[in-house]
Design a protein around this motif. Structure first.
Motif, PDB file in Angstrom:
ATOM      1  N   PHE A 175      39.256  43.032  37.273  1.00  0.00           N
ATOM      2  CA  PHE A 175      37.860  43.040  36.843  1.00  0.00           C
ATOM      3  C   PHE A 175      37.269  41.636  36.842  1.00  0.00           C
ATOM      4  O   PHE A 175      37.982  40.641  36.903  1.00  0.00           O
ATOM      5  CB  PHE A 175      37.737  43.661  35.447  1.00  0.00           C
ATOM      6  N   ARG A 176      35.935  41.591  36.766  1.00  0.00           N
ATOM      7  CA  ARG A 176      35.185  40.347  36.607  1.00  0.00           C
ATOM      8  C   ARG A 176      34.253  40.521  35.424  1.00  0.00           C
ATOM      9  O   ARG A 176      33.663  41.588  35.258  1.00  0.00           O
ATOM     10  CB  ARG A 176      34.329  40.053  37.841  1.00  0.00           C
ATOM     11  N   GLN A 177      34.118  39.472  34.626  1.00  0.00           N
ATOM     12  CA  GLN A 177      33.217  39.539  33.477  1.00  0.00           C
ATOM     13  C   GLN A 177      32.529  38.194  33.312  1.00  0.00           C
ATOM     14  O   GLN A 177      33.179  37.174  33.136  1.00  0.00           O
ATOM     15  CB  GLN A 177      33.974  39.904  32.208  1.00  0.00           C
ATOM     16  N   LYS A 178      31.212  38.224  33.371  1.00  0.00           N
ATOM     17  CA  LYS A 178      30.436  37.008  33.153  1.00  0.00           C
ATOM     18  C   LYS A 178      30.357  36.740  31.657  1.00  0.00           C
ATOM     19  O   LYS A 178      30.251  37.682  30.859  1.00  0.00           O
ATOM     20  CB  LYS A 178      29.030  37.167  33.721  1.00  0.00           C
ATOM     21  N   LEU A 199      28.526  44.356  30.218  1.00  0.00           N
ATOM     22  CA  LEU A 199      29.463  45.160  30.993  1.00  0.00           C
ATOM     23  C   LEU A 199      30.253  44.287  31.957  1.00  0.00           C
ATOM     24  O   LEU A 199      29.698  43.389  32.579  1.00  0.00           O
ATOM     25  CB  LEU A 199      28.725  46.217  31.827  1.00  0.00           C
ATOM     26  N   ALA A 200      31.531  44.587  32.084  1.00  0.00           N
ATOM     27  CA  ALA A 200      32.358  43.948  33.099  1.00  0.00           C
ATOM     28  C   ALA A 200      32.218  44.750  34.391  1.00  0.00           C
ATOM     29  O   ALA A 200      31.805  45.915  34.375  1.00  0.00           O
ATOM     30  CB  ALA A 200      33.813  43.923  32.656  1.00  0.00           C
ATOM     31  N   PHE A 201      32.553  44.151  35.514  1.00  0.00           N
ATOM     32  CA  PHE A 201      32.570  44.850  36.794  1.00  0.00           C
ATOM     33  C   PHE A 201      34.026  45.183  37.109  1.00  0.00           C
ATOM     34  O   PHE A 201      34.848  44.283  37.286  1.00  0.00           O
ATOM     35  CB  PHE A 201      31.969  43.978  37.899  1.00  0.00           C
ATOM     36  N   LEU A 202      34.363  46.468  37.121  1.00  0.00           N
ATOM     37  CA  LEU A 202      35.731  46.895  37.398  1.00  0.00           C
ATOM     38  C   LEU A 202      35.915  46.967  38.907  1.00  0.00           C
ATOM     39  O   LEU A 202      35.267  47.762  39.585  1.00  0.00           O
ATOM     40  CB  LEU A 202      36.005  48.252  36.753  1.00  0.00           C
ATOM     41  N   MET A 236      29.435  32.050  38.845  1.00  0.00           N
ATOM     42  CA  MET A 236      29.970  33.376  39.143  1.00  0.00           C
ATOM     43  C   MET A 236      31.298  33.564  38.413  1.00  0.00           C
ATOM     44  O   MET A 236      32.081  32.640  38.281  1.00  0.00           O
ATOM     45  CB  MET A 236      30.161  33.515  40.649  1.00  0.00           C
ATOM     46  N   ALA A 237      31.552  34.759  37.965  1.00  0.00           N
ATOM     47  CA  ALA A 237      32.774  35.067  37.216  1.00  0.00           C
ATOM     48  C   ALA A 237      33.959  35.188  38.164  1.00  0.00           C
ATOM     49  O   ALA A 237      33.839  35.698  39.268  1.00  0.00           O
ATOM     50  CB  ALA A 237      32.587  36.357  36.444  1.00  0.00           C
ATOM     51  N   GLU A 238      35.104  34.718  37.696  1.00  0.00           N
ATOM     52  CA  GLU A 238      36.311  34.838  38.511  1.00  0.00           C
ATOM     53  C   GLU A 238      36.995  36.162  38.249  1.00  0.00           C
ATOM     54  O   GLU A 238      36.862  36.757  37.188  1.00  0.00           O
ATOM     55  CB  GLU A 238      37.256  33.680  38.224  1.00  0.00           C
ATOM     56  N   SER A 239      37.740  36.621  39.230  1.00  0.00           N
ATOM     57  CA  SER A 239      38.450  37.889  39.121  1.00  0.00           C
ATOM     58  C   SER A 239      39.668  37.718  38.216  1.00  0.00           C
ATOM     59  O   SER A 239      40.384  36.723  38.303  1.00  0.00           O
ATOM     60  CB  SER A 239      38.879  38.344  40.510  1.00  0.00           C
ATOM     61  N   ARG A 240      39.877  38.685  37.318  1.00  0.00           N
ATOM     62  CA  ARG A 240      41.009  38.655  36.393  1.00  0.00           C
ATOM     63  C   ARG A 240      41.810  39.940  36.523  1.00  0.00           C
ATOM     64  O   ARG A 240      41.284  40.971  36.921  1.00  0.00           O
ATOM     65  CB  ARG A 240      40.509  38.513  34.958  1.00  0.00           C
ATOM     66  N   THR A 241      43.072  39.877  36.122  1.00  0.00           N
ATOM     67  CA  THR A 241      43.952  41.041  36.134  1.00  0.00           C
ATOM     68  C   THR A 241      44.634  41.146  34.777  1.00  0.00           C
ATOM     69  O   THR A 241      45.067  40.138  34.222  1.00  0.00           O
ATOM     70  CB  THR A 241      45.027  40.903  37.239  1.00  0.00           C
ATOM     71  N   SER A 242      44.718  42.375  34.262  1.00  0.00           N
ATOM     72  CA  SER A 242      45.354  42.594  32.973  1.00  0.00           C
ATOM     73  C   SER A 242      45.858  44.028  32.899  1.00  0.00           C
ATOM     74  O   SER A 242      45.268  44.922  33.504  1.00  0.00           O
ATOM     75  CB  SER A 242      44.358  42.340  31.839  1.00  0.00           C
ATOM     76  N   ARG A 243      46.939  44.232  32.144  1.00  0.00           N
ATOM     77  CA  ARG A 243      47.364  45.599  31.868  1.00  0.00           C
ATOM     78  C   ARG A 243      46.453  46.154  30.785  1.00  0.00           C
ATOM     79  O   ARG A 243      46.029  45.419  29.893  1.00  0.00           O
ATOM     80  CB  ARG A 243      48.818  45.639  31.445  1.00  0.00           C
ATOM     81  N   ALA A 244      46.163  47.464  30.857  1.00  0.00           N
ATOM     82  CA  ALA A 244      45.219  48.052  29.914  1.00  0.00           C
ATOM     83  C   ALA A 244      45.525  49.523  29.685  1.00  0.00           C
ATOM     84  O   ALA A 244      46.266  50.150  30.446  1.00  0.00           O
ATOM     85  CB  ALA A 244      43.796  47.908  30.456  1.00  0.00           C
ATOM     86  N   VAL A 245      44.928  50.057  28.623  1.00  0.00           N
ATOM     87  CA  VAL A 245      44.963  51.484  28.319  1.00  0.00           C
ATOM     88  C   VAL A 245      43.515  51.972  28.348  1.00  0.00           C
ATOM     89  O   VAL A 245      42.640  51.355  27.741  1.00  0.00           O
ATOM     90  CB  VAL A 245      45.581  51.755  26.928  1.00  0.00           C
ATOM     91  N   VAL A 246      43.277  53.051  29.064  1.00  0.00           N
ATOM     92  CA  VAL A 246      41.936  53.620  29.147  1.00  0.00           C
ATOM     93  C   VAL A 246      41.653  54.377  27.857  1.00  0.00           C
ATOM     94  O   VAL A 246      42.416  55.263  27.470  1.00  0.00           O
ATOM     95  CB  VAL A 246      41.807  54.565  30.359  1.00  0.00           C
ATOM     96  N   LEU A 247      40.577  54.028  27.174  1.00  0.00           N
ATOM     97  CA  LEU A 247      40.208  54.708  25.940  1.00  0.00           C
ATOM     98  C   LEU A 247      39.290  55.897  26.223  1.00  0.00           C
ATOM     99  O   LEU A 247      39.477  56.975  25.672  1.00  0.00           O
ATOM    100  CB  LEU A 247      39.527  53.739  24.977  1.00  0.00           C
ATOM    101  N   ARG A 248      38.276  55.683  27.055  1.00  0.00           N
ATOM    102  CA  ARG A 248      37.373  56.777  27.422  1.00  0.00           C
ATOM    103  C   ARG A 248      36.551  56.364  28.630  1.00  0.00           C
ATOM    104  O   ARG A 248      36.533  55.189  29.004  1.00  0.00           O
ATOM    105  CB  ARG A 248      36.458  57.160  26.268  1.00  0.00           C
ATOM    106  N   TRP A 249      35.867  57.346  29.222  1.00  0.00           N
ATOM    107  CA  TRP A 249      34.926  57.062  30.301  1.00  0.00           C
ATOM    108  C   TRP A 249      33.797  58.075  30.238  1.00  0.00           C
ATOM    109  O   TRP A 249      33.925  59.129  29.646  1.00  0.00           O
ATOM    110  CB  TRP A 249      35.602  57.060  31.672  1.00  0.00           C
TER     111      TRP A 249
END
Length: 82
Positions: free
Chosen positions: A62-65, A70-73, A1-14
């Motif tokens: 987020f978590r990412q396998k 796709l990552a899970f936000l 299972m993927a561990e939870s991570r934290t990072s600063r980011a800029v949203v590009l699009r959704w």
């Protein structure tokens, strides 16, 4: 299972996905460019409160396998609005 991570980011699009989800593309400090799914983001006032707008600076949880497309936000905190 993927561990939870934290990072600063800029949203590009959704873009919308289904009735209540969003797929967001973000540029993070630690993980580079990631695309992830934010479950319930259209209705969530607590986990994604106005934080997935383009060019917003956020703290992303987020978590990412390995090898997954796709990552899970998990949540976003707005640091600076657009």
């Amino acid at each position: 299972m993927a561990e939870s991570r934290t990072s600063r980011a800029v949203v590009l699009r959704w873009r919308s996905y289904g009735e209540s989800d969003k797929i967001a593309t973000l540029l993070t400090e630690d993980a580079g460019k990631i695309t992830g799914i934010a479950k319930g983001a259209k209705n969530s006032r607590r986990r994604f409160a106005n934080s997935l707008e383009p060019l917003a600076r956020v703290r992303l949880h987020f978590r990412q396998k390995p090898g997954a497309g796709l990552a899970f936000l998990e949540s976003c905190e707005l640091l600076a609005p657009t």
